[in-house]
Each structure stands twice: as structure tokens, then as C-alpha cells.
Design a protein around this motif. Structure first.
Motif, PDB file in Angstrom:
ATOM      1  N   VAL A 197      42.627  29.415  42.914  1.00 43.87           N
ATOM      2  CA  VAL A 197      42.918  29.819  44.389  1.00 43.87           C
ATOM      3  C   VAL A 197      42.077  29.237  45.429  1.00 43.87           C
ATOM      4  CG1 VAL A 197      43.008  31.544  46.326  1.00 43.87           C
ATOM      5  CG2 VAL A 197      44.348  31.811  43.864  1.00 43.87           C
ATOM      6  N   ARG A 198      40.748  29.205  45.000  1.00 42.85           N
ATOM      7  CA  ARG A 198      39.764  28.581  46.012  1.00 42.85           C
ATOM      8  C   ARG A 198      40.321  27.210  46.106  1.00 42.85           C
ATOM      9  NH1 ARG A 198      33.801  31.630  45.409  1.00 42.85           N
ATOM     10  NH2 ARG A 198      34.824  33.684  46.068  1.00 42.85           N
ATOM     11  N   ILE A 199      40.362  26.373  45.125  1.00 43.80           N
ATOM     12  CA  ILE A 199      40.730  24.963  45.113  1.00 43.80           C
ATOM     13  C   ILE A 199      41.846  24.708  46.015  1.00 43.80           C
ATOM     14  CG2 ILE A 199      41.403  23.096  43.730  1.00 43.80           C
ATOM     15  CD1 ILE A 199      39.777  24.038  41.328  1.00 43.80           C
TER      16      ILE A 199
ATOM     17  N   ARG B   7      47.776  46.896  41.668  1.00 41.18           N
ATOM     18  CA  ARG B   7      46.263  46.668  41.403  1.00 41.18           C
ATOM     19  C   ARG B   7      46.305  45.019  41.252  1.00 41.18           C
ATOM     20  NH1 ARG B   7      44.231  51.445  37.212  1.00 41.18           N
ATOM     21  NH2 ARG B   7      44.520  52.970  38.681  1.00 41.18           N
ATOM     22  N   VAL B   8      47.275  44.492  40.339  1.00 38.90           N
ATOM     23  CA  VAL B   8      46.987  43.134  40.021  1.00 38.90           C
ATOM     24  C   VAL B   8      47.292  42.429  41.570  1.00 38.90           C
ATOM     25  CG1 VAL B   8      48.267  41.148  39.093  1.00 38.90           C
ATOM     26  CG2 VAL B   8      47.499  43.110  37.563  1.00 38.90           C
ATOM     27  N   LEU B   9      48.392  42.649  42.217  1.00 36.14           N
ATOM     28  CA  LEU B   9      48.574  42.057  43.403  1.00 36.14           C
ATOM     29  C   LEU B   9      47.515  42.368  44.312  1.00 36.14           C
ATOM     30  CD1 LEU B   9      52.352  42.948  44.067  1.00 36.14           C
ATOM     31  CD2 LEU B   9      51.327  40.905  43.267  1.00 36.14           C
ATOM     32  N   ALA B  10      46.856  43.489  44.540  1.00 36.98           N
ATOM     33  CA  ALA B  10      45.593  43.548  45.387  1.00 36.98           C
ATOM     34  C   ALA B  10      44.419  42.797  44.807  1.00 36.98           C
ATOM     35  CB  ALA B  10      45.155  45.149  45.299  1.00 36.98           C
ATOM     36  N   VAL B  11      44.329  42.696  43.626  1.00 35.19           N
ATOM     37  CA  VAL B  11      43.226  41.611  43.032  1.00 35.19           C
ATOM     38  C   VAL B  11      43.556  40.252  43.656  1.00 35.19           C
ATOM     39  CG1 VAL B  11      42.325  40.576  41.203  1.00 35.19           C
ATOM     40  CG2 VAL B  11      42.488  43.108  41.275  1.00 35.19           C
ATOM     41  N   ILE B  12      44.813  39.767  43.332  1.00 30.92           N
ATOM     42  CA  ILE B  12      45.442  38.528  43.889  1.00 30.92           C
ATOM     43  C   ILE B  12      44.932  38.167  45.350  1.00 30.92           C
ATOM     44  CG2 ILE B  12      47.168  36.750  44.055  1.00 30.92           C
ATOM     45  CD1 ILE B  12      48.136  38.088  41.328  1.00 30.92           C
TER      46      ILE B  12
END
Length: 340
Positions: A32-34, A208-213
Motif C-alpha cells: 500500500v505504501r509503494i 477489523r480487517v477493513l479497519a486495519v486496511i
């Protein structure tokens, strides 16, 4: 091994991770950062270019135009309206207020004090007597002998009707309570429990997964925006340095080394002699014009004398001054005032 044990003899527990979604965050963070860095760098550079252009337009176009429009607005609207308000509306309003006070307030106050107040006092006594015997006494008799018995009867009937309605409502409430309990258990078994299972075992982990993403995406965007700012600043400095060493410095060197000496030479060899020659020509021209004016003036005077003769001299004016013989001399102490 003894140092690794806790004081009470139990082995030390391994440290727990503060982030329960560590694997998901680690798997999502780098890609995601790239991607965010690749997408955000052009946007940040375009944003910086727009900011610089906007500041330039603000300082060179919008701010002077705004000041000019503000001054024009003051000249065309504020000052005329202020003059109209100060020198037309305010005097007219004060005159109207004074006229209204004189024509309306003062007569109304006099009429109230001198006419209505005495008349109102005598009318009040008559109206009080008429109201007592025409309204209060009949109303008291009607309340005591008619409305009170009728009210008691209606109250007894109302209590009985309320008791009957209470019994009916109690029975209906019991029926509705049973029906409500059945509907409650049906709704709990068929709707609430499946929804609770769906929320606890499906939606919560997915959320939770979507919040982390989402958190990682936001962090990546912020990180990419900061990196893009550094990249844009470095690129801007590179462009400034390139402009300086390819355009500004050569132009400055050409101006100092070439144009300035050439300009000084042209000034010393061409412009200054031309200026001196122009000033000399101007002086000669002015002298010639002055001589021509003098010649014309003398010629006109000669023609006038030839045609009309010499002008008559004004007669001497006696100013009552003492003669030479009567004036004070250096060798005598006698003056014209003390002489016999």
C-alpha cells in the motif's frame, strides 16, 4: 535461567503483541505504501506548482485588483451613502421626530392627562357597580344552584365509566402481554440470534480487517504525502538551481561583462557628446533668440520715436525736501530743523 524466572518462581510469560492485527498490517503496509507513493508524488508536485502559481497570482494580480476594487467601492458606494446618511437622512429623521413629538406626542399626553384620566375615573365606579349586579351576582347564583349539582352528577358518571374502561383495558392488556411474549421469542429466535451470530463471527472480523486496511491506507497516504513533499521540494530546488546556472547567472555575467561596459562606452562616446552638443546648441539658440528679441524691441522703439516723437517726460515732483544749502553739513552742527 535463574534470571529469566519471575520472583515467585513462575517462568516469565512471552510478551504479547499490542496489535492483534499484526500479520494483516505487515502484509498490507508495504504494497500500500509503494502504490500510494507512486500515485501521490505527481499529485503533490502538481499541488506545489498550483500553490506557487496561486501565491504569484495573489501577490501580483488579485491583491492589487482587490485593493483597487475596494477603493473604487469606497468612492462609488461607501462615501456617497455615508454622505447621504449624514447630511440628508439623519437631519430629515431628526426633523420628522421633532415634528411628530410636537404634533402627536405632546397633544396625546395632554389629552390623556387632562381629559381621559378624569373621565376614566368616573366611568370606573359606574362600570364596577353595573358589573357587580349584572354579571357577578347572576354568575354566583348560576354556579351555586345549577352548575355544582350537574358537575357532581357528571363526575359520578365519569368515575363509573372510567372503572368499566379500566377493566376492559386490563383484559386487553393481559391478552396483548401474552401475544407480545410470543412475538418476542419468535423474533429473538428467528432474527436476533442469527443477527448476533452474523455480527460476532462475520461482520466483526471483516470490519477489523477493513479497519486495519483503511488505517494502513491512511498512514500510507500520509507517509507518501510527506515523502512527496520532500521530493517536490528537492525537484523545485533542482529547477531553481538549474535556472540560476543556465539562465540567471549567464544573463548576469553577460550584463556585467558585456552590456555594462558597452553601455558605458556608448554613454561616454556617443550619448554624452550628443548631450553636450545639444546643450550647446540650446544655449546658442537661446542667445540667438534673445538677440533677435532685443533687436525687434529696439527696432520697434525706433519706429515709435520716428512716428510719434520722443515721449514726454513727467514733470518733477516737489517732495518738500530741504535744499543743498539748507541741509546739514559735516562741518556744521546746524540742521534744517534747528536753523532760524
Amino acid at each position: 535461567m535463574e534470571l529469566e524466572k519471575r520472583p515467585d518462581g513462575r517462568p516469565q510469560e512471552p510478551p504479547r503483541r499490542s496489535d492483534p492485527e499484526g500479520c494483516v498490517a505487515a502484509a498490507v503496509r508495504v504494497p500500500v505504501r509503494i502504490v500510494a507513493l507512486v500515485l501521490v508524488v505527481p499529485v503533490r508536485m502538481a499541488w506545489d506548482v498550483l500553490v506557487v502559481a496561486g501565491r504569484f497570482l495573489r501577490d501580483t494580480v488579485f491583491r492589487p485588483a482587490g485593493r483597487a476594487l475596494a477603493w473604487l467601492g469606497r468612492v462609488l458606494f461607501v462615501w456617497p451613502l455615508a454622505g447621504i446618511w449624514r447630511y440628508a437622512v439623519v437631519p430629515v429623521a431628526r426633523g420628522a421626530a421633532l415634528l411628530g413629538h410636537v404634533l402627536l406626542v405632546v397633544p396625546a399626553v395632554w389629552l390623556y392627562r387632562r381629559v381621559l384620566t378624569p373621565a376614566g375615573r368616573g366611568l370606573y365606579a359606574a362600570l364596577a357597580w353595573l358589573g357587580r349586579y349584572l354579571v357577578v351576582v347572576p354568575a354566583a347564583w348560576l354556579y351555586a344552584w345549577l352548575l355544582t349539582p350537574v358537575g357532581h352528577t357528571l363526575a359520578w358518571c365519569g368515575r363509573g365509566l372510567a372503572w368499566c374502561l379500566g377493566m376492559i383495558v386490563t383484559g386487553v392488556g393481559a391478552v396483548l402481554t401474552g401475544v407480545g411474549a410470543v412475538l418476542y421469542w419468535i423474533t429473538r429466535v428467528l432474527v436476533v440470534l442469527p443477527a448476533l451470530v452474523l455480527w460476532r463471527w462475520v461482520l466483526t472480523p471483516v470490519g477489523r480487517v477493513l479497519a486495519v486496511i483503511g488505517r494502513e491506507v491512511l498512514d500510507a497516504l500520509g507517509h507518501a504525502w510527506r515523502i512527496a513533499g520532500h521530493v517536490s521540494r528537492a525537484f523545485g530546488r533542482f529547477l531553481g538551481t538549474l535556472w540560476r546556472w543556465t539562465v540567471a547567472e549567464p544573463a548576469r555575467w553577460a550584463y556585467r561583462s558585456g552590456l555594462t561596459p558597452v553601455g558605458h562606452a556608448v554613454r561616454d562616446t556617443v550619448l554624452r557628446p550628443l548631450a553636450d552638443a545639444g546643450r550647446a546648441a540650446g544655449r546658442v539658440t537661446r542667445q540667438a533668440l534673445a538677440a533677435a528679441r532685443l533687436t525687434v524691441r529696439q527696432t520697434r522703439a525706433d519706429v515709435r520715436r520716428a512716428l510719434f516723437g520722443e515721449p514726454a517726460k513727467p514733470p518733477p515732483v516737489d517732495r518738500w525736501e530741504p535744499s543743498v544749502a539748507e541741509a546739514r553739513t559735516l562741518g556744521s552742527s546746524t540742521t534744517a530743523l534747528t536753523k532760524d
